[in-house]
Design a protein around this motif. Structure first.
Motif, PDB file in Angstrom:
ATOM      1  N   LEU A   1       0.825  -1.214   0.000  1.00  0.00           N
ATOM      2  CA  LEU A   1       0.000   0.000   0.000  1.00  0.00           C
ATOM      3  C   LEU A   1       0.853   1.255   0.000  1.00  0.00           C
ATOM      4  CD1 LEU A   1      -3.146  -0.376   2.304  1.00  0.00           C
ATOM      5  CD2 LEU A   1      -3.045   0.010  -0.157  1.00  0.00           C
TER       6      LEU A   1
ATOM      7  N   SER B   1      -1.739   2.714  -3.194  1.00  0.00           N
ATOM      8  CA  SER B   1      -2.795   3.593  -2.704  1.00  0.00           C
ATOM      9  C   SER B   1      -3.605   4.186  -3.849  1.00  0.00           C
ATOM     10  CB  SER B   1      -2.194   4.717  -1.853  1.00  0.00           C
ATOM     11  OG  SER B   1      -1.516   4.189  -0.728  1.00  0.00           O
TER      12      SER B   1
ATOM     13  N   ALA C   1      -6.035  -5.503   1.760  1.00  0.00           N
ATOM     14  CA  ALA C   1      -4.641  -5.104   1.545  1.00  0.00           C
ATOM     15  C   ALA C   1      -3.734  -5.830   2.511  1.00  0.00           C
ATOM     16  CB  ALA C   1      -4.476  -3.592   1.701  1.00  0.00           C
TER      17      ALA C   1
END
Length: 406
Positions: free
Chosen positions: A27, A32, A47
């Motif tokens: 991430l 993101s 995630a």
């Protein structure tokens, strides 16, 4: 088919992403962005990132889960991590066996994260539904079994940044930064610490390497996700500017996760995005050395601390691990143990490593009281072979053992 005057709609039935589950491995900045785009398309987001806090993941719109659960529940899996010894062949036969037969894998990150032979077998046998690869273990892609597959796989020649706009933007960005530097403005993408007077930078340079080394060390000892990092400047070092030292410590802390992607400019930003709380303190009364640096990391697997100093010739010394006094120079490959101070334990570790042809360059033990707890620090010439750490942990009296690569 339409160009060939056909209207064969049955051949082109797609699969919706709406309400499907996307598993994002990594991430960081790109992961993101992918999460934001997927969320806009109505996807459910899972995630995995051991360096991101659950709070940060929630802000992005993801549910942070363990890797096995992500494999089991995801309809689509997208990879956004660097290739490291830990992530090489992360997607292997065992991982694929946990996935649903409808799962599709996407890799636009780095070649080698997927075991291509295992992927070929899984696709050929219908264990998963499909894959799309833009990167490969060897590039350009040579003779590969992946070429034998049909519509279940998409292969592209590393086109991640191959757009007309991207090529123009790179050239414009370089030109603008050169212009800014010539006008006396800071460079936006510099890899060194901006805004410091050369005299100050020269004075602090040895301590930056100390801070980066200690950050790297304490990050590996802490393992898992680090939630907070305390940085304490001691002795004469407490009278210096702290910002460059804090940045260097964060760069070292994040280096195992981000590798070449972390530098002196973005280290603080990356730490903030990962929810790492940074606490800076000073103790000028501490005079063990002219100037020393103490780092303490707290995370999901507990807390660890390290202290280091510079000798008169600028050589780095690790002087404390978890409050146990030692005095060792950092080495490329190291082993740390926490054990009970008892006769024979050092010999057992030495014999064990020797039986696996591991050469010990140096060894030191730090303790506070006789027959209490102690720390052993071993510098070795080569990486510890797989499986030996587990054998070390079986030695009576050993409580914890860690391998560190600096």
């Amino acid at each position: 088919s339409v160009k060939d005057s056909q209207w064969d709609r049955k051949r082109f039935i797609g699969t919706e992403v709406y309400k499907k589950t996307l598993g994002i491995v990594g991430l960081g900045k790109i992961g993101s962005h992918v999460a934001a785009a997927a969320k806009a398309m109505g996807m459910k987001l899972l995630a995995y990132d051991p360096f991101i806090s659950a709070e940060r993941a929630e802000q992005i719109g993801c549910r942070l889960v363990e890797l096995d659960l992500l494999f089991q529940e995801s309809d689509y899996i997208t990879l956004h991590i660097p290739k490291t010894p830990e992530t090489t062949h992360l997607i292997n036969a065992d991982a694929i066996a946990k996935m649903k037969p409808t799962t599709r894998i996407i890799n636009c990150a780095r070649g080698g994260i997927i075991d291509e032979d295992a992927l070929f077998t899984a696709l050929k046998e219908g264990r998963i539904a499909g894959a799309a690869l833009d990167v490969f273990e060897s590039e350009p892609l040579g003779e590969s079994s992946l070429r034998q597959l049909g519509q279940e796989i998409i292969l592209t020649p590393h086109l991640g940044a191959s757009t007309a706009e991207a090529q123009v933007n790179v050239a414009v960005d370089v030109a603008e930064q050169i212009r800014d530097v010539l006008l006396g403005l800071p460079a936006r993408s510099a890899v060194n610490i901006p805004g410091l007077h050369p005299d100050v930078m020269e004075q602090l340079r040895p301590y930056l390497q100390l801070a980066e080394t200690l950050g790297n060390l304490v990050g590996q000892l802490a393992g898992g996700r680090v939630e907070s990092l305390e940085i304490r400047l001691q002795g004469e070092l407490a009278n210096n500017q702290s910002q460059p030292i804090v940045v260097a410590a964060l760069k070292g802390l994040l280096s195992q996760a981000l590798r070449e992607r972390v530098n002196y400019v973005n280290a603080s930003i990356e730490a903030k995005e990962r929810g790492i709380r940074v606490v800076e303190t000073r103790d000028s009364a501490r005079q063990d050395y002219m100037g020393s640096l103490h780092l303490e990391a707290k995370g999901t697997l507990g807390q660890h601390s390290v202290t280091g100093a510079l000798l008169g010739d600028g050589e780095i010394r690790i002087t404390d691990v978890d409050e146990f006094p030692i005095n060792v120079p950092p080495n490329r490959y190291m082993v740390f143990t926490r054990h009970r101070d008892m006769p024979g334990i050092i010999g057992k570790i030495g014999s064990l490593l020797g039986s696996f042809n591991v050469n010990i360059a140096s060894m030191q033990v730090g303790r506070k009281i006789v027959r209490g707890d102690a720390v052993m620090v071993l510098s070795i010439d080569d990486p510890l072979p797989e499986g030996i750490l587990a054998e070390i942990l079986k030695v009576p009296g050993i409580r914890d053992a860690y391998t560190v690569t600096l």
